[in-house]
Design a protein around this motif. Sequence first.
Motif, PDB file in Angstrom:
ATOM      1  N   THR A   1      42.156  42.524  40.971  1.00 35.79           N
ATOM      2  CA  THR A   1      40.927  41.813  41.296  1.00 35.79           C
ATOM      3  C   THR A   1      41.210  40.361  41.675  1.00 35.79           C
ATOM      4  O   THR A   1      40.286  39.590  41.860  1.00 35.79           O
TER       5      THR A   1
ATOM      6  N   ARG B   1      32.607  41.625  40.408  1.00 37.75           N
ATOM      7  CA  ARG B   1      33.369  42.651  41.120  1.00 37.75           C
ATOM      8  C   ARG B   1      33.334  44.002  40.416  1.00 37.75           C
ATOM      9  O   ARG B   1      33.644  45.025  41.027  1.00 37.75           O
ATOM     10  N   THR B   2      33.047  44.015  39.115  1.00 33.67           N
ATOM     11  CA  THR B   2      33.138  45.282  38.386  1.00 33.67           C
ATOM     12  C   THR B   2      31.788  45.841  37.963  1.00 33.67           C
ATOM     13  O   THR B   2      31.632  47.052  37.892  1.00 33.67           O
TER      14      THR B   2
ATOM     15  N   ASP C   1      36.060  47.530  46.591  1.00 33.64           N
ATOM     16  CA  ASP C   1      35.621  48.256  45.400  1.00 33.64           C
ATOM     17  C   ASP C   1      36.510  49.454  45.115  1.00 33.64           C
ATOM     18  O   ASP C   1      36.685  49.853  43.968  1.00 33.64           O
TER      19      ASP C   1
END
Lengths: 378, 164
Positions: free
Chosen positions: A134, A211-212, A361
Motif C-alpha cells: 500500500t 485504501r482498505t 485495489d
Amino acid sequence: MENQMENQEFLADKIRTQEYQLNMGPQHPATHGVMRMILQLDGEEIKNVEPVLGYIHRSIEKMCEKSSYKQIIHLTDRLDYLSSHMNNEAVTLLVENALGIEVNDRIKIIRTIIAELTRMASHQLWWGVMGMDTGALTTFMYAFRDRELINEIMEETCGARLTMNYNIIGGLRYDIHDNFVKRVKEFIVHFKEKLPEYDNLLSNNVIFRKRTEGVGIMTKEQVIAYGMNGPTARASGFECDIRKKLPYSAYGMVDFEEVLRTEGDAFARYKVRIDEMWQSMNIIEQLIDKIPEDDFRMKTKPIIKLPKGDFLQRVETARGDFGVYAMSDGGKNPTRFKFRSPSFANLHGLNKMSENTKIGDLVVNFSTIDVVVPDIDR
Amino acid sequence: MSYFKDIFNAVKTLLTGMKITGRYFFVNLFTRRDVITVQYPDNIDTLKMHDRFRGEVIMGHDENNMHQCDACTICENACPNGTIEIIWDKEKNPETGKTQKVLLNHIYHLEMCTMCGECIEACPSDAIEWGQNFHHVTRDRSNLTKSLNRPESILNPNFVKSKK
C-alpha cells in the motif's frame, strides 16, 4: 463553446472503447512470487482476473509418492514456507494417528508453542509486506525487527530460521534449548510493547484506511461458496478455525478466542491477523510455564509403514486450513499423497473480490488474502 | 466543516506514525541503541552460530586422522534427494582375517542438500554431524561437491555402532 460540445459528441460517436487484457506478473513485485494474472480491463476497472499457475510447479505430491514417510516431512517445508512448522506437524500427526502413537504432553505443548511462534512470524512478515504493497516502506523494517527475534529462537532450538524441520514422527528432533523458555518470555514482553506501534503506524493511518476500508467486500455466503478459509474467511464472519473445531496437539488445553469480524472488507482481513497475533501471545503465555518434564521423542520403528487405508489430517496454518491426505497400500511409500493448501483455496475468491474495482485495489486484495505462491503451485 | 475535520484527522494520524519513526530516528542517531541492521561481512570474524545451526554436513576426525564411518550406506538411503554418494571397497582385515567394507570416498553434494537432517538422524555410529559454516558462495558449482573424509584417513578401530 457550442462548437466544442459538438466536437465531443462527434468524437464519442467516432471513438470506440473496448475491454482489453493486461498481464500482471509473473515477475511483478506485488504478486509475492512468480504469479501471473491476466486482467480483463475496462479503462482501469477490472472485469475479470484469471490467475495463471504453474510457474514454480515442482511436483511435490509426486515426489512424496516416491519418498518414505520420514522423508516427506521435509518436503512440506517447501510448500508454505512461512508456516513450515504447521505443515510438518500435519504430516507427523497423520502418521502418528495412523500408527496409533500417542505423544506425551511435553511434545504436544512444545509443538503448539513453536507453531504459534511461527504463526506470529508469518503474520509479522505479512504485515510488513502489506504496508509495502500500500506504499508504506517503513513497516517492512519494523516487522523484520520483531521477526528477527523469533527467527533467533528458532535457530537456537530447531537449527534453522525458516525451514525448521523440527517435527519428526513420534516427537521432536531435539529437546528445547536451555534458553528457549527465557527467550520466548522475553519476546512476549518485547512484542506486547511493540504491537501497539503497528496500529499507530499503519492501522490508524488515514491513507491506509482509505485504501482498505470497503475494498473487496466478501459476504459470509460468498466466502463459503468459494471455499475460502483461514483469517481471510474469518474476516467475513465464517467460523473455520481448525484449532477450535478439531483441536489437535495442545489446543484443547488452552483457552483462546477465535478472532471473527463481520465487515468482510480488506481492512477486516487486516485486522483479523493483527488480533490473531494477540491471541497467539495469549496461547504461548498459557503454555510456556506448563512444559512438563518428559521425553521429547517416543519410540518408533526404524522403518515406518502405514496400515492399508486412507488417512486425513487437518491443521490450521497461518493461512488457513491445511489438509494432508494419504492413501496407503501398507508399504513404505504412500500410493497417493495430496495436499489441500489454504492459499490455493483463497485464491478462488480473488476474482469475485476484485470485480469492478481498480488495479490498485487488486494489489490490496491480493495482499490481504496473504498467498504464498509455492503453496499454490506445488 | 467536515472537510477541515478530515484534514485535521489525517494530519493527526500521520503525525502519530511520524512520532514513532522520528523517535527511532533521533534516538538511534545519537545512541545507536535500537539499530537492527548489520553490515554483512562486518562481524564475520567474531560471529558464532548456534550449536544446532544446520550449515553443512561434515565428518568428524580425531587427532590421528580417524573417522567413524564404516560405509554402511544408511545415510545414502535415508537422503531424500541423492545428496550423499558413498564409494567403498571390500578389504581383508589383517588382524581378524574377515573381509569388511572400507570407505574410500564419502561424497557430499552440497548444492543438492536441503538440510533436512535425515542422514545424521539415521547414522548409527555418529560419523557425520552438522557444521556451522554457512559461507558457501562460490563461482563454480563443482566446488560444492565435497569429499567428507579427509585424505588417507582410516576407520577408527575402536568405533562402536550404537543401536538407535
